[in-house]
Design a protein around this motif. Structure first.
Motif, PDB file in Angstrom:
ATOM      1  N   ALA A   1       0.832  -1.206   0.000  1.00 19.17           N
ATOM      2  CA  ALA A   1       0.000   0.000   0.000  1.00 19.17           C
ATOM      3  C   ALA A   1       0.865   1.255   0.000  1.00 19.17           C
ATOM      4  N   ARG A   2       2.017   1.189   0.642  1.00 20.18           N
ATOM      5  CA  ARG A   2       2.935   2.335   0.673  1.00 20.18           C
ATOM      6  C   ARG A   2       3.773   2.425  -0.595  1.00 20.18           C
ATOM      7  N   THR A   3       3.757   1.349  -1.393  1.00 17.32           N
ATOM      8  CA  THR A   3       4.569   1.314  -2.611  1.00 17.32           C
ATOM      9  C   THR A   3       3.773   1.725  -3.838  1.00 17.32           C
ATOM     10  N   CYS A   4       2.515   1.228  -3.935  1.00 15.28           N
ATOM     11  CA  CYS A   4       1.716   1.496  -5.133  1.00 15.28           C
ATOM     12  C   CYS A   4       0.986   2.833  -5.005  1.00 15.28           C
ATOM     13  N   ASP A   5       0.565   3.358  -6.135  1.00 14.04           N
ATOM     14  CA  ASP A   5      -0.125   4.656  -6.113  1.00 14.04           C
ATOM     15  C   ASP A   5      -1.420   4.618  -6.915  1.00 14.04           C
ATOM     16  N   ARG A   6      -1.931   3.427  -7.181  1.00 15.92           N
ATOM     17  CA  ARG A   6      -3.190   3.332  -7.945  1.00 15.92           C
ATOM     18  C   ARG A   6      -3.923   2.041  -7.587  1.00 15.92           C
ATOM     19  N   ASN A   7      -5.191   1.983  -7.996  1.00 18.91           N
ATOM     20  CA  ASN A   7      -6.042   0.793  -7.802  1.00 18.91           C
ATOM     21  C   ASN A   7      -6.208   0.425  -6.331  1.00 18.91           C
ATOM     22  N   TRP A   8      -6.216   1.410  -5.466  1.00 18.31           N
ATOM     23  CA  TRP A   8      -6.363   1.106  -4.042  1.00 18.31           C
ATOM     24  C   TRP A   8      -7.741   0.519  -3.719  1.00 18.31           C
ATOM     25  N   GLU A   9      -8.702   0.710  -4.625  1.00 15.67           N
ATOM     26  CA  GLU A   9     -10.041   0.168  -4.369  1.00 15.67           C
ATOM     27  C   GLU A   9     -10.072  -1.359  -4.545  1.00 15.67           C
ATOM     28  N   LEU A  10      -9.067  -1.907  -5.222  1.00 13.25           N
ATOM     29  CA  LEU A  10      -8.992  -3.358  -5.438  1.00 13.25           C
ATOM     30  C   LEU A  10      -8.180  -4.009  -4.326  1.00 13.25           C
ATOM     31  N   PRO A  11      -8.557  -5.233  -3.890  1.00 14.08           N
ATOM     32  CA  PRO A  11      -7.808  -5.898  -2.815  1.00 14.08           C
ATOM     33  C   PRO A  11      -6.473  -6.447  -3.295  1.00 14.08           C
ATOM     34  N   THR A  12      -5.640  -6.765  -2.337  1.00 18.94           N
ATOM     35  CA  THR A  12      -4.339  -7.391  -2.596  1.00 18.94           C
ATOM     36  C   THR A  12      -4.435  -8.870  -2.249  1.00 18.94           C
TER      37      THR A  12
ATOM     38  N   GLY B   1      -0.454 -28.202  -0.158  1.00 25.25           N
ATOM     39  CA  GLY B   1      -1.560 -27.643  -0.908  1.00 25.25           C
ATOM     40  C   GLY B   1      -1.323 -26.143  -1.018  1.00 25.25           C
ATOM     41  N   TYR B   2      -2.347 -25.410  -1.355  1.00 25.48           N
ATOM     42  CA  TYR B   2      -2.171 -23.981  -1.592  1.00 25.48           C
ATOM     43  C   TYR B   2      -3.377 -23.220  -1.072  1.00 25.48           C
ATOM     44  N   PHE B   3      -3.145 -22.021  -0.565  1.00 31.60           N
ATOM     45  CA  PHE B   3      -4.246 -21.161  -0.152  1.00 31.60           C
ATOM     46  C   PHE B   3      -3.874 -19.710  -0.426  1.00 31.60           C
ATOM     47  N   ASN B   4      -4.882 -18.858  -0.396  1.00 35.70           N
ATOM     48  CA  ASN B   4      -4.675 -17.442  -0.692  1.00 35.70           C
ATOM     49  C   ASN B   4      -5.221 -16.586   0.444  1.00 35.70           C
ATOM     50  N   VAL B   5      -4.607 -15.444   0.622  1.00 37.61           N
ATOM     51  CA  VAL B   5      -5.071 -14.445   1.577  1.00 37.61           C
ATOM     52  C   VAL B   5      -5.376 -13.171   0.799  1.00 37.61           C
ATOM     53  N   VAL B   6      -6.581 -12.664   0.977  1.00 36.12           N
ATOM     54  CA  VAL B   6      -7.017 -11.447   0.285  1.00 36.12           C
ATOM     55  C   VAL B   6      -7.284 -10.363   1.329  1.00 36.12           C
ATOM     56  N   LEU B   7      -6.592  -9.231   1.201  1.00 31.06           N
ATOM     57  CA  LEU B   7      -6.716  -8.131   2.153  1.00 31.06           C
ATOM     58  C   LEU B   7      -6.978  -6.819   1.417  1.00 31.06           C
ATOM     59  N   PRO B   8      -7.674  -5.870   2.053  1.00 28.53           N
ATOM     60  CA  PRO B   8      -7.870  -4.553   1.421  1.00 28.53           C
ATOM     61  C   PRO B   8      -6.522  -3.880   1.195  1.00 28.53           C
ATOM     62  N   THR B   9      -6.457  -3.086   0.157  1.00 22.30           N
ATOM     63  CA  THR B   9      -5.230  -2.333  -0.130  1.00 22.30           C
ATOM     64  C   THR B   9      -5.300  -0.919   0.447  1.00 22.30           C
TER      65      THR B   9
ATOM     66  N   PRO C   1     -10.751  -9.203 -11.342  1.00 21.20           N
ATOM     67  CA  PRO C   1      -9.353  -9.621 -11.534  1.00 21.20           C
ATOM     68  C   PRO C   1      -8.934 -10.624 -10.464  1.00 21.20           C
ATOM     69  N   SER C   2      -8.012 -11.495 -10.824  1.00 17.76           N
ATOM     70  CA  SER C   2      -7.529 -12.506  -9.878  1.00 17.76           C
ATOM     71  C   SER C   2      -6.016 -12.593  -9.970  1.00 17.76           C
ATOM     72  N   GLN C   3      -5.358 -11.473  -9.715  1.00 19.05           N
ATOM     73  CA  GLN C   3      -3.899 -11.402  -9.775  1.00 19.05           C
ATOM     74  C   GLN C   3      -3.312 -11.549  -8.369  1.00 19.05           C
ATOM     75  N   ALA C   4      -2.286 -12.352  -8.252  1.00 20.11           N
ATOM     76  CA  ALA C   4      -1.581 -12.484  -6.976  1.00 20.11           C
ATOM     77  C   ALA C   4      -0.382 -11.548  -6.985  1.00 20.11           C
ATOM     78  N   LEU C   5      -0.222 -10.804  -5.913  1.00 21.43           N
ATOM     79  CA  LEU C   5       0.916  -9.884  -5.795  1.00 21.43           C
ATOM     80  C   LEU C   5       2.214 -10.635  -5.589  1.00 21.43           C
ATOM     81  N   ILE C   6       2.214 -11.595  -4.650  1.00 20.97           N
ATOM     82  CA  ILE C   6       3.456 -12.233  -4.230  1.00 20.97           C
ATOM     83  C   ILE C   6       3.120 -13.556  -3.531  1.00 20.97           C
TER      84      ILE C   6
END
Length: 533
Positions: free
Chosen positions: A318-329, A357-365, A449-454
């Protein structure tokens, strides 16, 4: 450097390998193993390494002694000494040829053991050792699934100050290499613990020789019912069986698709293309006192360090990006499935198998620009608890087993599709599939969108695996781990070891915009200092 191997066979020639066991042991790769094997063929994508830095009396690290222990453990864990044969995309097999004598087992282990010394230009060998493994020609292959490197650094490279009472100790580095389709991080660390438990024990070399001989004889020297022989089973064979029937299979598939549809992420690192892959792994070890403070804070807030690191990455981005803050990370991680697996009764069963196995964590940006430091701290701990809740739900879901089956099946099919395409392109026979006719936009639902940051590899408290008290002659001080990555790969590692919290970011520096990646890593470290310590 060649080693002198003593003949330690103590059984008579009548007790040699029986004819029924001379036939190589085989088993097909499971779907999860296939999904890791096929991408690894070209350049070793996902080949793992575990580096341990330690101080030890030099006598313990003599090549003969190390080779004895290495051989014993390769007998106990036969996949380490196996090879892979690919006969078709749907017929890929582990093949293990049993050693016909103790000497043959020793010679095979010695051929996969290397000793290295300080580089001539005076710079630290460790950097070059890991850099060569990650970015140089592939160390492993279908014929060599594991490899062990021991390096001794001179005082110019040592980062440990010698205490007067430790003048007899010398610095060593150990690099354990294994393909990822052979096992996972938990197998690497458990193996390293067992390795040092034998190596630094009070057993004389002669005792280890007797142990090796007994180990070989118990597996291959006596006549046994052929049915007791076998290689460790795949993940899919260890998972509890699912209820049979078309309806149950349909329910599992629908649940899996629904769970995947909830994975919404609108952020990713800006990428570059056209440059040769180059993986770097900047690593930071937090001081022991600061680590204690971090553990205390996390406990008081009802989360683990692993959950906190999801929130750290979220705040840092959140401190790095400057756009799309309405979309989750969205971030992804591996899920240890060993607790849900059924026990295997195979004669050669071991912990060297892939069980993730695999799992995902989705948090507000979004973070309010006007938020004070205290408000940001509240947001951080709230998101850490949200990450904990999502992780817990993934691990304790009643549908975990069926989702693991479905994920394995999907990953295996996808890997085969990509492998065929890669092979056809290499042969010059690939043809792009025909484009589907354009759909009516009014009839097509727009997917989020279903993009993973990291990706995060959160190994937890490794001091719970390494029983330091059982190898007190060895003083471990450094642990780093990672893997050869595909172009544009990125993975954050977090774990505690030797009383310290370790953070490392393995990524392809040629595949990402440098400024964004460096700012993100700087923000991660700042967030740790301001929110965790």
């Amino acid at each position: 450097m060649a080693t002198t191997l003593r003949r330690v066979d103590s059984y008579s020639s009548d007790d040699t390998l029986v004819e029924t066991c001379r036939r190589p042991l085989e088993r097909p790769l499971g779907e999860t193993e296939v999904s890791y094997f096929l991408p690894s063929r070209e350049s070793g994508v996902n080949d793992m390494y575990l580096h341990l830095g330690f101080r030890s009396p030099p006598g313990i690290m003599r090549r003969n002694r190390v080779c004895l222990v290495w051989t014993i453990l390769r007998l106990r864990h036969p996949l380490l000494a196996s090879k892979v044969e690919m006969r078709d995309y749907d017929d890929i097999r582990f093949v293990h040829s049993a050693p016909e004598s103790v000497m043959e087992a020793l010679e095979s282990a010695d051929a996969n053991l290397e000793y290295r010394s300080q580089s001539k230009d005076g710079r630290c060998l460790l950097f070059f050792m890991i850099d060569a493994y990650l970015n140089g020609p592939r160390t492993l292959s279908n014929e060599r699934l594991s490899y062990l490197v021991v390096a001794q650094l001179d005082k110019a490279c040592s980062q440990t100050i010698e205490a007067p009472e430790e003048v007899e100790l010398q610095n060593f580095d150990l690099l354990l290499c294994a393909t990822h389709f052979l096992g996972d991080g938990m197998a690497l660390h458990q193996f390293a613990n067992d390795f040092f438990g034998l190596l630094a024990s009070d057993r004389a070399d002669g005792d280890l020789e007797c142990m090796l001989t007994d180990e070989w004889y118990s597996r291959w020297g006596a006549k046994k019912d052929e049915s007791v022989f076998g290689l460790p089973s795949s993940l899919e064979d260890r998972l509890p069986p699912l209820p049979e029937g078309k309806f149950c299979r349909a329910v599992a598939r629908v649940d899996f698709n629904n769970s995947q549809a909830k994975l919404i992420g609108g952020h990713s690192f800006p990428r570059r293309s056209g440059n040769p892959r180059r993986t770097v792994v900047p690593t930071v070890a937090i001081k022991e006192e600061s680590t204690k403070s971090i553990l205390k804070k996390c406990k008081q807030s009802g989360v683990s360090i692993s959950s906190a690191l999801f929130a750290i990455c979220n705040i840092a981005w959140a401190r790095t990006c400057d756009r799309n803050w309405e979309l989750p990370t969205m971030m992804y991680s591996a899920l240890n499935l060993r607790s849900v697996l059924t026990a295997s009764k195979a004669f050669n069963d071991s912990y060297w198998y892939l069980a993730i196995g695999y799992f995902n964590v989705v948090l507000p940006t979004f973070i309010p620009k006007s938020a004070s430091d205290k408000e940001i701290e509240k947001i951080f701990w709230h998101r850490a608890r949200a990450a904990k809740d999502q992780s817990t739900r993934a691990a304790k879901s009643t549908m975990l087993v069926s989702r693991s089956y479905e994920m394995a099946r999907e990953r295996g099919q996808r890997a085969r599709c990509w492998a065929r395409e890669d092979d056809e392109k290499a042969r010059g026979t690939w043809k792009a599939p025909p484009s589907p006719p354009p759909a009516d936009p009014s009839l097509v639902a727009k997917k989020p969108p279903s993009q993973a940051l990291i990706g995060l590899s959160l190994l937890g408290n490794l001091d719970g695996i390494y029983k330091h008290s059982t190898f007190q002659k060895v003083k471990m001080h450094t642990l780093t781990t990672g893997s050869r990555q595909r172009a544009g790969g990125m993975l954050l590692f977090g774990y505690t070891f030797a009383g310290r919290l370790w953070l490392s970011l393995g990524y392809d520096e040629a595949g990402f915009e440098a400024d964004t990646t460096e700012r993100f890593w700087g923000n991660v470290l700042t967030a740790v200092d301001t929110l965790l310590v």
